[in-house]
Write a protein that holds these residues in place. Structure first.
Motif, PDB file in Angstrom:
ATOM      1  N   PHE A  83      -9.529  -9.967   5.576  1.00 24.67           N
ATOM      2  CA  PHE A  83      -8.608 -11.037   5.175  1.00 24.67           C
ATOM      3  C   PHE A  83      -7.390 -10.493   4.444  1.00 24.67           C
ATOM      4  O   PHE A  83      -6.268 -10.930   4.669  1.00 24.67           O
ATOM      5  N   THR A  84      -7.588  -9.521   3.552  1.00 26.88           N
ATOM      6  CA  THR A  84      -6.496  -9.016   2.711  1.00 26.88           C
ATOM      7  C   THR A  84      -5.805  -7.787   3.285  1.00 26.88           C
ATOM      8  O   THR A  84      -4.700  -7.448   2.857  1.00 26.88           O
ATOM      9  N   GLY A  85      -6.459  -7.097   4.224  1.00 28.43           N
ATOM     10  CA  GLY A  85      -5.905  -5.852   4.733  1.00 28.43           C
ATOM     11  C   GLY A  85      -6.206  -4.664   3.830  1.00 28.43           C
ATOM     12  O   GLY A  85      -5.717  -3.563   4.050  1.00 28.43           O
ATOM     13  N   MET A  86      -7.021  -4.877   2.808  1.00 28.61           N
ATOM     14  CA  MET A  86      -7.381  -3.790   1.884  1.00 28.61           C
ATOM     15  C   MET A  86      -8.308  -2.806   2.587  1.00 28.61           C
ATOM     16  O   MET A  86      -9.145  -3.199   3.398  1.00 28.61           O
ATOM     17  N   ARG A  87      -8.150  -1.536   2.262  1.00 28.93           N
ATOM     18  CA  ARG A  87      -9.057  -0.525   2.798  1.00 28.93           C
ATOM     19  C   ARG A  87     -10.407  -0.643   2.107  1.00 28.93           C
ATOM     20  O   ARG A  87     -10.474  -0.829   0.890  1.00 28.93           O
ATOM     21  N   ALA A  88     -11.468  -0.523   2.873  1.00 32.41           N
ATOM     22  CA  ALA A  88     -12.816  -0.675   2.323  1.00 32.41           C
ATOM     23  C   ALA A  88     -13.124   0.369   1.256  1.00 32.41           C
ATOM     24  O   ALA A  88     -13.872   0.084   0.312  1.00 32.41           O
ATOM     25  N   ASP A  89     -12.527   1.557   1.356  1.00 31.35           N
ATOM     26  CA  ASP A  89     -12.831   2.584   0.360  1.00 31.35           C
ATOM     27  C   ASP A  89     -12.142   2.321  -0.985  1.00 31.35           C
ATOM     28  O   ASP A  89     -12.410   3.013  -1.962  1.00 31.35           O
ATOM     29  N   ALA A 137     -17.680  -8.135   1.398  1.00 30.20           N
ATOM     30  CA  ALA A 137     -16.651  -7.109   1.196  1.00 30.20           C
ATOM     31  C   ALA A 137     -15.884  -6.872   2.495  1.00 30.20           C
ATOM     32  O   ALA A 137     -14.645  -6.770   2.479  1.00 30.20           O
ATOM     33  N   ALA A 138     -16.595  -6.785   3.612  1.00 29.74           N
ATOM     34  CA  ALA A 138     -15.936  -6.580   4.905  1.00 29.74           C
ATOM     35  C   ALA A 138     -15.014  -7.749   5.224  1.00 29.74           C
ATOM     36  O   ALA A 138     -13.882  -7.557   5.696  1.00 29.74           O
ATOM     37  N   ASN A 139     -15.476  -8.967   4.968  1.00 30.55           N
ATOM     38  CA  ASN A 139     -14.646 -10.149   5.200  1.00 30.55           C
ATOM     39  C   ASN A 139     -13.406 -10.115   4.315  1.00 30.55           C
ATOM     40  O   ASN A 139     -12.306 -10.430   4.757  1.00 30.55           O
ATOM     41  N   PHE A 140     -13.587  -9.742   3.052  1.00 33.79           N
ATOM     42  CA  PHE A 140     -12.471  -9.664   2.108  1.00 33.79           C
ATOM     43  C   PHE A 140     -11.441  -8.648   2.594  1.00 33.79           C
ATOM     44  O   PHE A 140     -10.234  -8.913   2.586  1.00 33.79           O
ATOM     45  N   LEU A 175      -5.627   2.640  -5.959  1.00 31.27           N
ATOM     46  CA  LEU A 175      -6.063   1.264  -6.102  1.00 31.27           C
ATOM     47  C   LEU A 175      -7.587   1.217  -6.108  1.00 31.27           C
ATOM     48  O   LEU A 175      -8.241   1.790  -5.224  1.00 31.27           O
ATOM     49  N   ARG A 176      -8.161   0.543  -7.093  1.00 33.78           N
ATOM     50  CA  ARG A 176      -9.608   0.334  -7.157  1.00 33.78           C
ATOM     51  C   ARG A 176      -9.848  -1.125  -7.525  1.00 33.78           C
ATOM     52  O   ARG A 176      -9.322  -1.618  -8.522  1.00 33.78           O
ATOM     53  N   ARG A 178       0.823  -1.205   0.000  1.00 30.48           N
ATOM     54  CA  ARG A 178       0.000   0.000   0.000  1.00 30.48           C
ATOM     55  C   ARG A 178       0.860   1.260   0.000  1.00 30.48           C
ATOM     56  O   ARG A 178       0.587   2.215  -0.718  1.00 30.48           O
ATOM     57  N   ASP A 179       1.913   1.253   0.805  1.00 33.41           N
ATOM     58  CA  ASP A 179       2.796   2.417   0.866  1.00 33.41           C
ATOM     59  C   ASP A 179       3.442   2.680  -0.491  1.00 33.41           C
ATOM     60  O   ASP A 179       3.574   3.829  -0.906  1.00 33.41           O
ATOM     61  N   GLY A 180       3.838   1.602  -1.189  1.00 31.00           N
ATOM     62  CA  GLY A 180       4.438   1.762  -2.505  1.00 31.00           C
ATOM     63  C   GLY A 180       3.463   2.352  -3.512  1.00 31.00           C
ATOM     64  O   GLY A 180       3.834   3.215  -4.316  1.00 31.00           O
TER      65      GLY A 180
END
Length: 124
Positions: free
Chosen positions: A29-35, A23-26, A12-13, A2-4
Motif C-alpha cells: 500500500f505504501t511502497g515501503m521496502r519490507a526490510d 506487513a506485506a499489505n502495508f 528509515l526504520r 526514498r531517494d531523498g
C-alpha cells in the motif's frame, strides 16, 4: 521520498504492531521496502517504551469468539492463525478504534482531524 532519504544517508526504520501478512499489505500500500519495517507481533516494544495503548478496554468473556472473528475479518490482518491470539488481537483493535475516536486518548481526535484537513499554522 526514498531517494531523498537515501541521498541524505538516512536509514528509515518503521516499527508496527501486526503480523507478516499485515506487513506485506502495508508495504504494498505504501511502497515501503519490507526490510525497512520491523513487525512486533505482540506489541512488546510499545509496552516497554510505555507508549499509550488506548483506553484499556477489554472484550468480555461473554462475547463469543465468532463475533470477534466476524469483526476481525473486516480489518487488516484478519483473524490470527493462532487461536490463542484471537482475544488479544480483538482487544488491541477495540482499543485502537476507541483511541482513534478520542475515547481515553485526549487530543487524538483533534490530531486526526488536523491530519486530514491540514494545518498551515503547524511548525512542521
Amino acid at each position: 521520498a526514498r531517494d531523498g532519504l537515501d541521498g541524505a544517508g538516512i536509514d528509515l526504520r518503521v516499527v508496527g504492531i501486526g503480523n507478516g501478512e499485515a506487513a506485506a499489505n502495508f508495504c504494498r500500500f505504501t511502497g515501503m521496502r519490507a526490510d525497512d519495517l520491523l513487525v512486533d507481533e505482540t506489541g512488546e516494544l510499545h509496552r516497554r517504551l510505555e507508549l499509550h495503548s488506548g483506553p484499556g478496554l477489554e472484550i468480555s468473556d461473554d462475547v463469543p469468539d465468532g463475533v470477534i472473528e466476524f469483526f476481525l475479518r473486516q480489518l487488516p490482518g484478519g483473524v490470527p492463525g493462532d487461536p490463542s491470539r484471537l482475544r488479544p488481537v480483538g482487544t488491541a483493535w477495540l482499543n485502537y478504534m476507541a483511541m482513534c475516536a478520542g475515547i481515553g486518548a485526549p487530543g487524538t481526535l483533534r490530531e486526526i482531524i488536523r491530519g486530514y484537513l491540514g494545518d498551515t499554522s503547524a511548525p512542521e
